[in-house]
Design an enzyme around this catalytic site. Sequence first.
Site, PDB file in Angstrom:
ATOM      1  N   LYS A 113      -7.398   0.317   4.932  1.00 51.78           N
ATOM      2  CA  LYS A 113      -6.695   1.453   4.345  1.00 51.78           C
ATOM      3  C   LYS A 113      -6.743   1.274   2.833  1.00 51.78           C
ATOM      4  O   LYS A 113      -6.138   0.343   2.299  1.00 51.78           O
ATOM      5  CB  LYS A 113      -5.252   1.522   4.840  1.00 51.78           C
ATOM      6  CG  LYS A 113      -5.122   1.906   6.311  1.00 51.78           C
ATOM      7  CD  LYS A 113      -3.670   1.912   6.743  1.00 51.78           C
ATOM      8  CE  LYS A 113      -3.542   2.310   8.212  1.00 51.78           C
ATOM      9  NZ  LYS A 113      -2.150   2.125   8.701  1.00 51.78           N
ATOM     10  N   LYS A 154       0.209   4.515  19.613  1.00 54.61           N
ATOM     11  CA  LYS A 154       1.240   3.678  19.012  1.00 54.61           C
ATOM     12  C   LYS A 154       2.069   3.056  20.144  1.00 54.61           C
ATOM     13  O   LYS A 154       2.406   3.736  21.127  1.00 54.61           O
ATOM     14  CB  LYS A 154       2.146   4.513  18.113  1.00 54.61           C
ATOM     15  CG  LYS A 154       1.456   5.097  16.892  1.00 54.61           C
ATOM     16  CD  LYS A 154       1.145   4.029  15.858  1.00 54.61           C
ATOM     17  CE  LYS A 154       0.583   4.642  14.585  1.00 54.61           C
ATOM     18  NZ  LYS A 154       0.356   3.630  13.534  1.00 54.61           N
ATOM     19  N   SER A 176      -4.727   9.307  16.128  1.00 56.47           N
ATOM     20  CA  SER A 176      -3.589   8.420  16.369  1.00 56.47           C
ATOM     21  C   SER A 176      -2.473   9.220  17.023  1.00 56.47           C
ATOM     22  O   SER A 176      -2.059  10.269  16.508  1.00 56.47           O
ATOM     23  CB  SER A 176      -3.109   7.823  15.046  1.00 56.47           C
ATOM     24  OG  SER A 176      -2.038   6.940  15.253  1.00 56.47           O
ATOM     25  N   GLU A 231      -3.942  -3.479  17.456  1.00 57.87           N
ATOM     26  CA  GLU A 231      -3.816  -3.504  16.003  1.00 57.87           C
ATOM     27  C   GLU A 231      -2.451  -4.046  15.576  1.00 57.87           C
ATOM     28  O   GLU A 231      -1.419  -3.578  16.040  1.00 57.87           O
ATOM     29  CB  GLU A 231      -4.017  -2.077  15.469  1.00 57.87           C
ATOM     30  CG  GLU A 231      -3.991  -1.947  13.974  1.00 57.87           C
ATOM     31  CD  GLU A 231      -4.203  -0.496  13.533  1.00 57.87           C
ATOM     32  OE1 GLU A 231      -3.999  -0.224  12.335  1.00 57.87           O
ATOM     33  OE2 GLU A 231      -4.557   0.349  14.380  1.00 57.87           O
ATOM     34  N   ASP A 289      -4.178  -4.983  10.212  1.00 57.67           N
ATOM     35  CA  ASP A 289      -3.962  -3.853   9.323  1.00 57.67           C
ATOM     36  C   ASP A 289      -3.103  -4.335   8.154  1.00 57.67           C
ATOM     37  O   ASP A 289      -3.604  -4.722   7.108  1.00 57.67           O
ATOM     38  CB  ASP A 289      -3.290  -2.722  10.106  1.00 57.67           C
ATOM     39  CG  ASP A 289      -2.862  -1.528   9.257  1.00 57.67           C
ATOM     40  OD1 ASP A 289      -3.060  -1.543   8.037  1.00 57.67           O
ATOM     41  OD2 ASP A 289      -2.318  -0.565   9.830  1.00 57.67           O
ATOM     42  N   ASP A 302      -1.826   0.387  18.699  1.00 60.20           N
ATOM     43  CA  ASP A 302      -1.357  -0.041  17.382  1.00 60.20           C
ATOM     44  C   ASP A 302       0.127  -0.351  17.471  1.00 60.20           C
ATOM     45  O   ASP A 302       0.935   0.512  17.812  1.00 60.20           O
ATOM     46  CB  ASP A 302      -1.612   1.066  16.358  1.00 60.20           C
ATOM     47  CG  ASP A 302      -1.170   0.689  14.951  1.00 60.20           C
ATOM     48  OD1 ASP A 302      -0.823  -0.483  14.726  1.00 60.20           O
ATOM     49  OD2 ASP A 302      -1.186   1.579  14.084  1.00 60.20           O
TER      50      ASP A 302
END
Length: 370
Positions: free
Chosen positions: A265, A166, A138, A216, A241, A191
């Site tokens: 997660k 990101k 990431s 995401e 998520d 994301d």
Amino acid sequence: MKLEAVELRRVALPLVSPFRTSFGTETTHDCVLVHVVTDGAEGWAECVAMERPAYSSEYADGACDVLRRWLVPAAQALSDAGELTAEGFAPAVEWVKGHRMAKAALETALLDAQLRIEGRSIGERLGSVKDRVPTGVSVGIMDSVPALLDAVGAYLDAGYLRIKLKIEPGWDVEPVRAVRERFGDILLQVDANTAYGRGDADHLAQLDAFDLLLIEQPLEEEDVPGHALLAQRITTPVCLDESIVSAAAARDAIESGACEIVNIKPGRVGGYLESVRIHDVCVELGKAVWCGGMLETGVGRAPNLALAALPGFTLPGDTSATKRYYHQDITREFFIEDGHVAIPTGPGIGVEPDPDVLRSVTVSSQWLRS
């Protein structure tokens, strides 16, 4: 299994480099370690609640409070009744609304101790089918596109099989375009961490041109219907998520058309046992899953690797090598080899904190004894 004591230990580990997302920049990983002592073995777990309630409503001080006031006493009551098991913990604290990260930490520490007593690994308990898993990385929001390209190039050179960028308003289409043009046909996803709204659908549709694996959590976690509407307007697969907090939530989201892919997660959903249930729902409904990350130390990374070895995990996760985040971790180092990271095979979660390193990064410690 008889519970003798629980330690809540706050630690702070400097990160290799600042990690910036739409909800802030982290320069250290501040977290709570939960350490249980039973009559047969000790167990460790990491609570992934952040110092501030930015990723979710949970935060580290709050997690310590709910552990101290309600969750640990509930585990102690089970122990006093001769009924303490990791599997029995979640039903016993179901009356506590939310606080899934705190619940996950204590359940995992109990599971670690229980499996050590049994001489089994967490991979065996969860149903892992691989001895190593493919790994992605990431990449946080950078100060410039050239800096981003340098970082992505370094991670690809290190062997990572998938890049996750990101994004946020003002840092999305152009950075993604630059990475795709520079590095060609790599596995690439983005994301948003809830940074966009329903009105951004046309803008997000511009990302369709870059053949992404997924986008995401573009919208707020409560806006599952909005994700279903967005999924009808873009061709990039939507992954959820923050919205996925349980197996029931995963089923509802998938059946409503809100997502094609689920990021699991364990801390966010209440632990590894619920994570397996989410995995099973996704497999049943024909949807891919992958294992996300929360900058975990080795205590949290080790069981994540075991989870990512379940058969439904078909996409590389955020189970990166130790050096991605830390010069010195509190457990043994995890290495990337041929784009994969090996799963610990020892009893329990397969790793333990190094006492000297742990002492050097400890901010505070509180023991709760029976």
